[in-house]
Design a protein around this motif. Structure first.
Motif, short mmCIF file in Angstrom:
data_model
loop_
_atom_site.label_atom_id
_atom_site.label_comp_id
_atom_site.label_asym_id
_atom_site.label_seq_id
_atom_site.Cartn_x
_atom_site.Cartn_y
_atom_site.Cartn_z
N GLY A 25 0.80 -1.21 0.00
CA GLY A 25 0.00 0.00 0.00
C GLY A 25 0.84 1.26 0.00
N ILE A 26 0.32 2.29 0.64
CA ILE A 26 0.91 3.63 0.60
C ILE A 26 1.43 3.99 1.98
N ALA A 27 2.68 4.44 2.03
CA ALA A 27 3.30 4.82 3.29
C ALA A 27 3.62 6.31 3.29
N ARG A 28 3.60 6.88 4.47
CA ARG A 28 4.07 8.26 4.69
C ARG A 28 5.18 8.18 5.72
N ILE A 29 6.39 8.60 5.31
CA ILE A 29 7.56 8.48 6.16
C ILE A 29 8.14 9.87 6.40
N VAL A 40 4.11 4.47 -2.79
CA VAL A 40 3.72 3.07 -2.77
C VAL A 40 4.93 2.23 -2.36
N ILE A 41 4.74 1.36 -1.40
CA ILE A 41 5.82 0.47 -0.96
C ILE A 41 6.09 -0.55 -2.06
N ARG A 42 7.33 -0.61 -2.51
CA ARG A 42 7.72 -1.55 -3.55
C ARG A 42 8.57 -2.69 -3.02
N GLU A 43 9.31 -2.44 -1.94
CA GLU A 43 10.20 -3.47 -1.40
C GLU A 43 10.50 -3.14 0.05
N VAL A 44 10.62 -4.17 0.88
CA VAL A 44 11.00 -4.03 2.28
C VAL A 44 12.09 -5.05 2.55
N ASN A 45 13.19 -4.57 3.15
CA ASN A 45 14.31 -5.45 3.49
C ASN A 45 14.75 -5.20 4.92
N VAL A 46 14.68 -6.23 5.74
CA VAL A 46 15.18 -6.18 7.11
C VAL A 46 15.93 -7.48 7.31
N LYS A 68 6.83 9.03 -9.73
CA LYS A 68 7.34 7.76 -10.26
C LYS A 68 8.85 7.61 -10.09
N LYS A 69 9.36 8.17 -8.99
CA LYS A 69 10.76 8.02 -8.62
C LYS A 69 10.86 6.98 -7.51
N LEU A 70 11.83 6.07 -7.63
CA LEU A 70 12.07 5.09 -6.58
C LEU A 70 13.02 5.70 -5.56
N ARG A 71 12.65 5.60 -4.30
CA ARG A 71 13.47 6.15 -3.22
C ARG A 71 13.69 5.06 -2.18
N THR A 72 14.95 4.79 -1.86
CA THR A 72 15.28 3.83 -0.82
C THR A 72 15.46 4.59 0.49
N VAL A 73 14.77 4.11 1.53
CA VAL A 73 14.80 4.76 2.83
C VAL A 73 15.43 3.82 3.85
N ASP A 74 16.52 4.27 4.45
CA ASP A 74 17.19 3.54 5.53
C ASP A 74 16.39 3.76 6.81
N TYR A 75 16.02 2.69 7.49
CA TYR A 75 15.22 2.82 8.71
C TYR A 75 15.91 3.65 9.78
N LEU A 76 17.24 3.71 9.76
CA LEU A 76 17.96 4.51 10.75
C LEU A 76 17.77 6.00 10.51
N ASP A 77 17.26 6.39 9.34
CA ASP A 77 17.02 7.79 9.00
C ASP A 77 15.57 8.21 9.23
N VAL A 78 14.74 7.33 9.78
CA VAL A 78 13.30 7.57 9.92
C VAL A 78 12.95 8.11 11.30
N ARG A 79 12.16 9.20 11.31
CA ARG A 79 11.61 9.72 12.57
C ARG A 79 10.29 9.00 12.88
N SER A 80 9.43 8.87 11.84
CA SER A 80 8.15 8.17 12.02
C SER A 80 7.65 7.68 10.67
N LEU A 96 -2.62 7.64 -11.27
CA LEU A 96 -1.24 7.84 -11.72
C LEU A 96 -0.63 6.57 -12.30
N GLY A 97 -1.33 5.45 -12.16
CA GLY A 97 -0.83 4.18 -12.68
C GLY A 97 0.15 3.49 -11.76
N LEU A 98 0.15 3.88 -10.48
CA LEU A 98 1.12 3.32 -9.53
C LEU A 98 0.59 2.13 -8.75
#
Length: 105
Positions: A25-29, A40-46, A68-80, A96-98
């Protein structure tokens, strides 16, 4: 690629963020610098190093934004992080076709 860590505080943060990120689904970080990433969440790696060289852990997710840009987010950089799914956002991302809103199908 996410940073590896063996710090107890960082490991606990990775666990916390992993619980906040929706698996689909859709995340707000919100990042530590107050940047907001929504998409839209495309991949999760832990994961961990399996003890090789000492236990180390990492966490990251990949988000596709409205532009339509892919952005990788490091969990150590997340506030919420939170689930941003609603009928309105789902319709917007579908237009948007996403994604395909399976709840409407």
């Amino acid at each position: 690629m996410a940073r590896w860590t063996s710090s107890i505080d960082d490991i606990l943060k990775i666990r916390l963020v992993a619980r906040q990120i929706p698996l689909d689904g859709i995340a707000r970080i919100v990042l530590l610098d107050d940047t907001v990433v929504e998409g839209v969440i495309r991949e999760v790696n832990v994961g961990n190093s399996g003890g090789y060289g000492g236990w180390q852990y990492y966490g990251e997710c990949q988000i596709e934004t409205k532009k339509k840009k892919l952005r990788t987010v490091d969990y150590l950089d997340v506030r919420s992080a939170s689930n941003a799914w609603s009928k309105e956002t789902a319709a917007e991302y579908e237009q948007l076709g996403l994604l395909v809103d399976l709840q409407r199908s």
